[in-house]
Design a protein around this motif. Sequence first.
Motif, PDB file in Angstrom:
ATOM      1  N   PHE A  36      47.488  45.542  34.384  1.00 35.13           N
ATOM      2  CA  PHE A  36      47.549  44.519  35.308  1.00 35.13           C
ATOM      3  C   PHE A  36      47.728  45.342  36.630  1.00 35.13           C
ATOM      4  CE2 PHE A  36      48.668  40.363  33.498  1.00 35.13           C
ATOM      5  CZ  PHE A  36      48.669  40.613  32.019  1.00 35.13           C
ATOM      6  N   ARG A  37      47.502  44.529  37.651  1.00 33.70           N
ATOM      7  CA  ARG A  37      47.778  45.131  39.177  1.00 33.70           C
ATOM      8  C   ARG A  37      48.615  44.326  39.976  1.00 33.70           C
ATOM      9  NH1 ARG A  37      41.618  45.149  41.353  1.00 33.70           N
ATOM     10  NH2 ARG A  37      41.429  43.133  41.827  1.00 33.70           N
ATOM     11  N   GLN A  38      49.324  44.675  40.811  1.00 34.01           N
ATOM     12  CA  GLN A  38      50.164  43.768  41.701  1.00 34.01           C
ATOM     13  C   GLN A  38      50.026  44.384  43.204  1.00 34.01           C
ATOM     14  OE1 GLN A  38      54.154  43.167  40.652  1.00 34.01           O
ATOM     15  NE2 GLN A  38      54.281  41.287  42.131  1.00 34.01           N
ATOM     16  N   ALA A  39      49.498  43.788  44.086  1.00 31.96           N
ATOM     17  CA  ALA A  39      49.045  44.017  45.450  1.00 31.96           C
ATOM     18  C   ALA A  39      50.314  43.615  46.114  1.00 31.96           C
ATOM     19  CB  ALA A  39      48.145  43.220  46.089  1.00 31.96           C
ATOM     20  N   THR A  40      50.653  44.418  47.512  1.00 32.22           N
ATOM     21  CA  THR A  40      52.067  43.843  48.254  1.00 32.22           C
ATOM     22  C   THR A  40      51.965  42.256  48.560  1.00 32.22           C
ATOM     23  OG1 THR A  40      51.997  45.912  48.942  1.00 32.22           O
ATOM     24  CG2 THR A  40      53.178  44.341  50.284  1.00 32.22           C
ATOM     25  N   GLY A  41      53.023  41.654  48.192  1.00 30.61           N
ATOM     26  CA  GLY A  41      53.088  40.110  48.670  1.00 30.61           C
ATOM     27  C   GLY A  41      52.438  39.148  47.765  1.00 30.61           C
ATOM     28  N   GLU A  45      48.734  40.471  38.639  1.00 26.90           N
ATOM     29  CA  GLU A  45      47.123  39.661  38.076  1.00 26.90           C
ATOM     30  C   GLU A  45      46.670  40.783  37.116  1.00 26.90           C
ATOM     31  OE1 GLU A  45      44.206  39.222  40.920  1.00 26.90           O
ATOM     32  OE2 GLU A  45      44.154  41.464  41.337  1.00 26.90           O
ATOM     33  N   PHE A  46      46.158  40.099  36.055  1.00 20.94           N
ATOM     34  CA  PHE A  46      45.373  40.724  35.113  1.00 20.94           C
ATOM     35  C   PHE A  46      44.068  41.592  35.414  1.00 20.94           C
ATOM     36  CE2 PHE A  46      43.666  41.235  30.857  1.00 20.94           C
ATOM     37  CZ  PHE A  46      42.465  41.023  31.011  1.00 20.94           C
ATOM     38  N   VAL A  47      43.991  42.676  34.880  1.00 23.20           N
ATOM     39  CA  VAL A  47      42.910  43.323  35.355  1.00 23.20           C
ATOM     40  C   VAL A  47      41.596  43.558  34.085  1.00 23.20           C
ATOM     41  CG1 VAL A  47      41.952  45.722  36.048  1.00 23.20           C
ATOM     42  CG2 VAL A  47      44.072  44.529  37.074  1.00 23.20           C
ATOM     43  N   ALA A  48      42.282  44.164  32.843  1.00 25.02           N
ATOM     44  CA  ALA A  48      41.618  44.537  31.855  1.00 25.02           C
ATOM     45  C   ALA A  48      42.408  44.548  30.470  1.00 25.02           C
ATOM     46  CB  ALA A  48      40.667  45.692  31.862  1.00 25.02           C
ATOM     47  N   GLY A  49      41.847  44.269  29.273  1.00 21.11           N
ATOM     48  CA  GLY A  49      42.556  44.491  28.313  1.00 21.11           C
ATOM     49  C   GLY A  49      41.762  44.705  27.127  1.00 21.11           C
ATOM     50  N   ILE A  50      42.387  45.247  25.873  1.00 23.20           N
ATOM     51  CA  ILE A  50      41.653  45.592  24.659  1.00 23.20           C
ATOM     52  C   ILE A  50      42.428  44.724  23.561  1.00 23.20           C
ATOM     53  CG2 ILE A  50      40.935  47.185  23.071  1.00 23.20           C
ATOM     54  CD1 ILE A  50      40.669  49.349  25.097  1.00 23.20           C
ATOM     55  N   TRP A  51      41.597  44.211  22.751  1.00 22.61           N
ATOM     56  CA  TRP A  51      42.257  43.496  21.558  1.00 22.61           C
ATOM     57  C   TRP A  51      43.061  44.514  20.677  1.00 22.61           C
ATOM     58  CZ3 TRP A  51      44.392  39.061  21.924  1.00 22.61           C
ATOM     59  CH2 TRP A  51      44.767  38.287  20.789  1.00 22.61           C
ATOM     60  N   ARG A  52      43.963  44.041  19.872  1.00 22.44           N
ATOM     61  CA  ARG A  52      44.949  44.921  19.213  1.00 22.44           C
ATOM     62  C   ARG A  52      43.880  45.726  18.063  1.00 22.44           C
ATOM     63  NH1 ARG A  52      46.516  39.673  17.768  1.00 22.44           N
ATOM     64  NH2 ARG A  52      48.463  39.859  18.967  1.00 22.44           N
ATOM     65  N   GLU A  88      40.060  45.653  48.525  1.00 24.36           N
ATOM     66  CA  GLU A  88      40.953  44.893  47.781  1.00 24.36           C
ATOM     67  C   GLU A  88      41.641  45.066  46.297  1.00 24.36           C
ATOM     68  OE1 GLU A  88      37.900  44.577  49.118  1.00 24.36           O
ATOM     69  OE2 GLU A  88      36.591  43.315  47.904  1.00 24.36           O
ATOM     70  N   ASP A  89      40.923  46.338  45.992  1.00 28.39           N
ATOM     71  CA  ASP A  89      41.733  46.912  44.591  1.00 28.39           C
ATOM     72  C   ASP A  89      43.170  47.783  44.936  1.00 28.39           C
ATOM     73  OD1 ASP A  89      38.179  47.830  43.965  1.00 28.39           O
ATOM     74  OD2 ASP A  89      39.538  46.089  42.837  1.00 28.39           O
ATOM     75  N   THR A  90      43.392  47.696  46.139  1.00 28.54           N
ATOM     76  CA  THR A  90      44.498  48.500  46.402  1.00 28.54           C
ATOM     77  C   THR A  90      45.809  47.526  45.762  1.00 28.54           C
ATOM     78  OG1 THR A  90      43.799  49.410  48.332  1.00 28.54           O
ATOM     79  CG2 THR A  90      46.177  49.062  48.296  1.00 28.54           C
ATOM     80  N   ALA A  91      46.743  48.298  44.882  1.00 37.63           N
ATOM     81  CA  ALA A  91      47.681  47.811  44.249  1.00 37.63           C
ATOM     82  C   ALA A  91      48.413  48.770  43.491  1.00 37.63           C
ATOM     83  CB  ALA A  91      47.127  46.656  43.357  1.00 37.63           C
ATOM     84  N   VAL A  92      49.501  48.307  42.839  1.00 34.57           N
ATOM     85  CA  VAL A  92      50.268  49.098  41.905  1.00 34.57           C
ATOM     86  C   VAL A  92      49.642  48.621  40.779  1.00 34.57           C
ATOM     87  CG1 VAL A  92      52.328  49.792  41.060  1.00 34.57           C
ATOM     88  CG2 VAL A  92      52.274  49.512  43.431  1.00 34.57           C
ATOM     89  N   GLY A 118      54.507  51.569  37.297  1.00 27.79           N
ATOM     90  CA  GLY A 118      53.422  51.605  37.828  1.00 27.79           C
ATOM     91  C   GLY A 118      52.748  52.783  38.566  1.00 27.79           C
ATOM     92  N   THR A 119      51.334  52.754  38.558  1.00 25.50           N
ATOM     93  CA  THR A 119      50.777  53.856  39.655  1.00 25.50           C
ATOM     94  C   THR A 119      50.153  53.151  40.665  1.00 25.50           C
ATOM     95  OG1 THR A 119      49.361  56.121  39.509  1.00 25.50           O
ATOM     96  CG2 THR A 119      48.669  54.187  37.729  1.00 25.50           C
ATOM     97  N   LEU A 120      50.297  53.750  41.820  1.00 21.74           N
ATOM     98  CA  LEU A 120      49.700  53.179  43.070  1.00 21.74           C
ATOM     99  C   LEU A 120      48.268  53.655  43.337  1.00 21.74           C
ATOM    100  CD1 LEU A 120      49.978  51.667  45.754  1.00 21.74           C
ATOM    101  CD2 LEU A 120      51.134  53.715  46.845  1.00 21.74           C
ATOM    102  N   VAL A 121      47.520  52.703  43.523  1.00 24.99           N
ATOM    103  CA  VAL A 121      46.020  52.870  43.902  1.00 24.99           C
ATOM    104  C   VAL A 121      45.662  52.499  45.320  1.00 24.99           C
ATOM    105  CG1 VAL A 121      43.715  52.468  43.322  1.00 24.99           C
ATOM    106  CG2 VAL A 121      45.169  53.139  41.593  1.00 24.99           C
TER     107      VAL A 121
END
Length: 125
Positions: A36-41, A45-52, A88-92, A118-121
Amino acid sequence: VQLQASGGGLVQAGGSLRLSCVTSGRTFSGYTTVWFRQATGKEREFVAGIWRDGSKTFYADSVKGRFTISRDNAKSTLYLQMNSLQPEDTAVYYCTASRSVILSSLRVPSSYDNWGQGTLVTVSS
């Protein structure tokens, strides 16, 4: 399962980064693993996932074709290769995992209990 994301940084638009997420003491085997990622304010939001079982990958429309999710169960590490980065990809960016999440809830942050730091991009224009 405890998780720790790393690999973020400052990159120019069009550049690439690879994020990593490692677990502490547990394997990813049997877990659906998600970025997931979260931008300031903004909301997380979901970014990508791998099923189990590793059979399927899922992407947000905004990153499809640019980002690739993968994992190495032997190393208990989840990756997110990010290419053609845009401001627009800037986020944690956060990784998370669940053994019980259902497909219809995959993209919902409240479906997950375990969140690492998280890690900041940051993508400059």
